[in-house]
Design a protein around this motif. Structure first.
Motif, mmCIF file in Angstrom:
data_model
loop_
_atom_site.group_PDB
_atom_site.id
_atom_site.type_symbol
_atom_site.label_atom_id
_atom_site.label_comp_id
_atom_site.label_asym_id
_atom_site.label_seq_id
_atom_site.Cartn_x
_atom_site.Cartn_y
_atom_site.Cartn_z
ATOM 1 N N VAL A 1 0.871 -1.179 0.000
ATOM 2 C CA VAL A 1 0.000 0.000 0.000
ATOM 3 C C VAL A 1 0.906 1.227 0.000
ATOM 4 O O VAL A 1 1.505 1.559 1.016
ATOM 5 C CB VAL A 1 -0.906 0.032 1.249
ATOM 6 C CG1 VAL A 1 -1.795 1.272 1.228
ATOM 7 C CG2 VAL A 1 -1.753 -1.229 1.324
ATOM 8 N N MET B 1 -1.486 5.746 -1.828
ATOM 9 C CA MET B 1 -2.548 4.734 -1.815
ATOM 10 C C MET B 1 -2.757 4.025 -3.147
ATOM 11 O O MET B 1 -3.206 2.886 -3.184
ATOM 12 C CB MET B 1 -3.875 5.312 -1.327
ATOM 13 C CG MET B 1 -3.760 5.873 0.071
ATOM 14 S SD MET B 1 -5.257 6.650 0.637
ATOM 15 C CE MET B 1 -5.157 8.248 -0.126
ATOM 16 N N GLN C 1 -8.055 5.225 1.956
ATOM 17 C CA GLN C 1 -7.073 4.459 2.717
ATOM 18 C C GLN C 1 -7.646 3.089 3.091
ATOM 19 O O GLN C 1 -6.966 2.070 3.019
ATOM 20 C CB GLN C 1 -6.661 5.249 3.961
ATOM 21 C CG GLN C 1 -5.426 4.735 4.671
ATOM 22 C CD GLN C 1 -4.194 4.705 3.772
ATOM 23 O OE1 GLN C 1 -3.802 3.652 3.308
ATOM 24 N NE2 GLN C 1 -3.595 5.869 3.525
ATOM 25 N N ILE D 1 -6.167 -0.604 1.931
ATOM 26 C CA ILE D 1 -5.836 -1.719 2.818
ATOM 27 C C ILE D 1 -6.724 -2.928 2.517
ATOM 28 O O ILE D 1 -6.259 -4.066 2.494
ATOM 29 C CB ILE D 1 -5.928 -1.278 4.290
ATOM 30 C CG1 ILE D 1 -4.810 -0.268 4.549
ATOM 31 C CG2 ILE D 1 -5.811 -2.464 5.230
ATOM 32 C CD1 ILE D 1 -4.895 0.452 5.855
ATOM 33 N N ALA E 1 -5.307 -4.829 -0.201
ATOM 34 C CA ALA E 1 -4.106 -5.573 0.178
ATOM 35 C C ALA E 1 -4.449 -6.877 0.891
ATOM 36 O O ALA E 1 -3.649 -7.807 0.891
ATOM 37 C CB ALA E 1 -3.208 -4.709 1.047
ATOM 38 N N LEU F 1 2.559 -7.729 4.408
ATOM 39 C CA LEU F 1 1.988 -6.451 3.975
ATOM 40 C C LEU F 1 3.016 -5.352 4.168
ATOM 41 O O LEU F 1 3.629 -5.255 5.229
ATOM 42 C CB LEU F 1 0.757 -6.082 4.801
ATOM 43 C CG LEU F 1 -0.442 -7.012 4.840
ATOM 44 C CD1 LEU F 1 -1.584 -6.320 5.587
ATOM 45 C CD2 LEU F 1 -0.878 -7.359 3.432
ATOM 46 N N VAL G 1 2.988 -1.366 4.264
ATOM 47 C CA VAL G 1 2.025 -0.262 4.291
ATOM 48 C C VAL G 1 2.751 1.029 4.617
ATOM 49 O O VAL G 1 3.434 1.137 5.629
ATOM 50 C CB VAL G 1 0.911 -0.522 5.331
ATOM 51 C CG1 VAL G 1 -0.180 0.531 5.198
ATOM 52 C CG2 VAL G 1 0.316 -1.909 5.161
ATOM 53 N N ASP G 2 2.590 2.027 3.719
ATOM 54 C CA ASP G 2 3.321 3.285 3.857
ATOM 55 C C ASP G 2 2.408 4.381 4.401
ATOM 56 O O ASP G 2 1.491 4.842 3.710
ATOM 57 C CB ASP G 2 3.899 3.685 2.495
ATOM 58 C CG ASP G 2 5.040 4.691 2.626
ATOM 59 O OD1 ASP G 2 5.198 5.277 3.713
ATOM 60 O OD2 ASP G 2 5.767 4.880 1.630
ATOM 61 N N PRO H 1 -0.264 4.865 6.611
ATOM 62 C CA PRO H 1 -1.713 4.792 6.421
ATOM 63 C C PRO H 1 -2.487 5.871 7.173
ATOM 64 O O PRO H 1 -3.621 6.155 6.807
ATOM 65 C CB PRO H 1 -2.071 3.401 6.950
ATOM 66 C CG PRO H 1 -0.987 3.050 7.896
ATOM 67 C CD PRO H 1 0.246 3.703 7.368
ATOM 68 N N ILE I 1 3.755 -7.846 8.955
ATOM 69 C CA ILE I 1 3.480 -6.501 8.455
ATOM 70 C C ILE I 1 4.703 -5.613 8.650
ATOM 71 O O ILE I 1 5.334 -5.637 9.708
ATOM 72 C CB ILE I 1 2.277 -5.871 9.204
ATOM 73 C CG1 ILE I 1 1.026 -6.743 9.039
ATOM 74 C CG2 ILE I 1 2.005 -4.460 8.690
ATOM 75 C CD1 ILE I 1 -0.140 -6.320 9.906
ATOM 76 N N LEU J 1 5.315 -1.672 8.568
ATOM 77 C CA LEU J 1 4.500 -0.465 8.549
ATOM 78 C C LEU J 1 5.391 0.766 8.683
ATOM 79 O O LEU J 1 6.148 0.881 9.647
ATOM 80 C CB LEU J 1 3.516 -0.540 9.725
ATOM 81 C CG LEU J 1 2.574 0.614 9.979
ATOM 82 C CD1 LEU J 1 1.543 0.706 8.870
ATOM 83 C CD2 LEU J 1 1.870 0.428 11.324
#
Ligand SMILES: Nc1ncnc2c1ncn2[C@@H]1O[C@H](COP(=O)(O)OP(=O)(O)OP(=O)(O)O)[C@@H](O)[C@H]1O
Ligand SMILES: [Mg+2]
Lengths: 352, 241
Positions: free
Chosen positions: B85, B89, B142, B146, B149, B157, B159-160, B162, B188, B190
């Motif tokens: 992500v 987004m 957002q 997600i 994903a 995952l 994720v940048d 969020p 994850i 993150l």
């Protein structure tokens, strides 16, 4: 001043508002209705019917030729100026099959025998243009993704090579194309019909319209309702994110390029049977209409391409009848007019 | 500790002609949530993009589940079970919410149960199912990002940020969603600027500065050590409360 006054003529607010909304939301339909209405009041209704059918037929064929190019540009941002060569290629491939087949079944005029010639001819045109499209993408287009200037140079070069190959294979002269008997002649509207009773409608044009509508319907369905269609639309917007989800965008490009080339070939073969004579350069001549159509319709939009092609076909026929000397400028005039009104084309999909 | 699901060793990466990452070392333990912290421009987003194969790697190695994936094409990396992500987004705004999800479900029709779970996590997804995704609000986008994903089970995952620009209520919803993913043993990584958010969720943590990782350890350690925070992140514990 008088024209100005007419526009300002007071009308019920609701109707004006609704008219404006229609004009802005459905510019393609607005223009189509406007053009057909203006023409209707400038000629005899029977002539209008004949011209309208012919214009739609021309539009249908130009749509087949243009649809591939608009997708190639919209999805891959590739300017393929060799697209016209694929139109010629399809025309020659189709003509070859027709000549052989019709010689073999000479004299046969039953619908079945004729269809047996036309279907393989169109199929062969589709296949040849598709296969050459596959090679062309690999060898010519692939190295120049992302660079418009190189694309122009390389595809113009590629186009010259393809046309020379047509000369090598089929010779340098124009070739007459036999149209199967079942597709010549006209369909007579029964005399009992009001207004247009007795009008003769050329069979081939009706078939072109039906085929064009069928292809448009199929493409729309694929693009709106299948996973491939979702990927194409997504790819037009953001290629990187399509790849992030695990899809190989290059494969999608290749598929679209091949399909677009094949459709150009199909359009070329249709055009060959329509004109009954072909040259290697016919594709280049048609490219003017094709480019007008895709700019007019909005680059990357299939729907815009369809309506653009129909508008170009109609204005050609209407103006050609009313004032033949203006026929040549009408197409380009239409494009300039539309771009002044909507700089992104009728149905914009991407920002250029 | 078992083998990490993802490990970067000495990864150097370029964007165009610029050298952005100068030897990143990073481990993401399996089944945990790892937070990647660091000041603006430290190279966090570039690290995630490098894992996905979206930058040019000029040195070092990226290993996923023991396999060297350095320099592999993005689609192949994605198919190994990594979902990404990005910071913006990457929503397809011309596609509907449904079409965005169909596209994300790479291996075929969406799983009914998973979809219902997503609808429970993010009710707006159900409400706007057939609307163009471009019409969603920032927070809803957002959620969609997600949701995409996790529409299929993934191993990892990425994720940048969020929580960027989101209201506190929605940030809480997102935190709940991450909690549930943690319970499902999804690994994850993150990237997060909001320290309270990341402290609440993170088990391990890595801090980047100027294209390299300058600290890696347990989140609990960093959370309890104000001095370290001050030094690494330039923030006091109270500053973001
Ligand atoms: N496309 C690009 N071209 C050139 N330099 C870039 C590009 N993208 C990022 N950079 C540079 O790379 C460095 C790291 O950027 P990156 O986006 O990875 O930082 P970040 O840690 O995610 O920051 P932020 O917290 O602001 O999102 C920055 O100095 C940035 O200027
Ligand atoms: Mg970032």
């Amino acid at each position: 001043m008088s024209a100005h006054d007419e526009i300002l003529e007071p009308r019920p607010q609701g109707a004006i508002a609704r008219f404006r909304a229609f004009r802005e939301k459905q510019p393609h339909l607005f223009l189509l209705v406007l053009m057909m209405l203006v023409a209707f009041f400038m000629m005899d209704p029977r002539t209008w019917v004949v011209l309208t059918i012919s214009g739609l037929a021309m539009g249908a064929m130009v749509f087949l030729m243009a649809s591939g190019m608009t997708l190639t540009f919209g999805l891959m941002n590739v300017l393929n100026l060799a697209h016209g060569a694929f139109i010629s290629l399809g025309a020659f491939a189709g003509a070859t099959v027709l000549v052989h087949w019709l010689n073999a079944s000479a004299g046969e005029s039953s619908l079945l025998a004729n269809l047996a010639a036309v279907v393989p001819a169109l199929g062969f045109a589709l296949a040849v243009a598709g296969v050459v499209g596959l090679l062309f993408e690999r060898l010519v287009i692939r190295p120049v993704y992302g660079d418009h200037l190189k694309q122009i140079l390389v595809t113009v070069g590629g186009s010259i090579i393809l046309m020379e190959m047509i000369h090598v294979i089929w010779g340098p002269n124009e070739i007459p194309v036999p149209r199967p008997d079942a597709l010549t002649g006209a369909f007579l509207v029964p005399e009992s019909w009001p207004v247009i009773g007795g009008v003769a409608l050329e069979k081939y044009r009706l078939i072109a319209v039906i085929l064009g509508l069928a292809v448009y319907g199929m493409m729309t369905w694929v693009i709106e309702h299948t996973r491939t269609g979702i990927l194409i639309r997504a790819g037009v917007e953001d290629q990187e994110m399509v790849e992030v989800h695990g899809y190989r965008i290059r494969l999608l490009f290749l598929g679209v390029f091949v399909a677009g080339s094949a459709l150009a070939g199909l359009g070329g073969a249709m055009w060959a049977m329509y004109r009954e004579i072909i040259t290697a350069h016919m594709g280049d001549e048609l490219m003017i209409s094709v480019i007008v159509v895709i700019i007019l319709g909005g680059l990357g939009s299939i729907k815009g391409c369809f309506y653009g092609a129909v508008l170009v076909g109609l204005i050609n026929l209407y103006v050609g009848y009313l004032e033949p000397r203006l026929a040549a400028v009408a197409t380009v005039g239409l494009m300039v007019g539309v771009l002044m009104w909507r700089p992104q084309g009728l149905i914009p999909v991407i920002k250029v | 500790m078992s083998d990490p699901i993802l490990s970067l060793t000495g990864v150097r990466a370029d964007i165009d002609q610029y050298h952005i990452l100068h030897g990143v070392d990073l481990q993401v333990p399996k089944g945990e949530l790892t937070v990647l912290l660091g000041r603006n421009g430290a190279g966090k987003s570039t690290t995630l993009r490098t894992i996905m194969g979206l930058t040019t790697v000029t040195g070092g190695q990226v290993r996923f589940q023991g396999e060297d994936i350095t320099g592999q094409p993005t689609p192949r990396i994605a198919r190994k079970g990594i979902a990404f992500v990005p910071e913006n987004m990457g929503i397809f705004s011309l596609l509907t919410v449904r079409e965005n999800m169909v596209l994300a479900a790479v291996s075929g029709p969406m799983d009914e149960q998973r979809l219902n779970w997503i609808f429970e996590l993010f009710p707006p997804m159900k409400k706007f199912w057939n609307r163009p995704a471009g019409n969603l609000s920032g927070g809803q986008k957002q959620m969609l990002a997600i949701a995409r994903a996790v529409i299929e089970p993934r191993e990892l995952l990425l994720v940048d940020e969020p929580t960027k620009g989101l209201a506190p209520a929605i940030i809480n919803d997102l935190a709940d969603a991450f909690e549930q993913l943690k319970q499902q043993q999804v690994s994850i990584l993150l990237v997060e600027q909001n320290f309270n958010f990341s402290r609440r969720l993170g088990q391990s943590v890595a801090v980047m500065n100027d294209g390299g990782v300058v600290y890696a350890g347990q989140m609990a350690e960093l959370a309890d050590n104000e001095e370290l925070q001050q030094e690494l992140l330039g923030l006091g514990l109270g500053a973001h409360q």
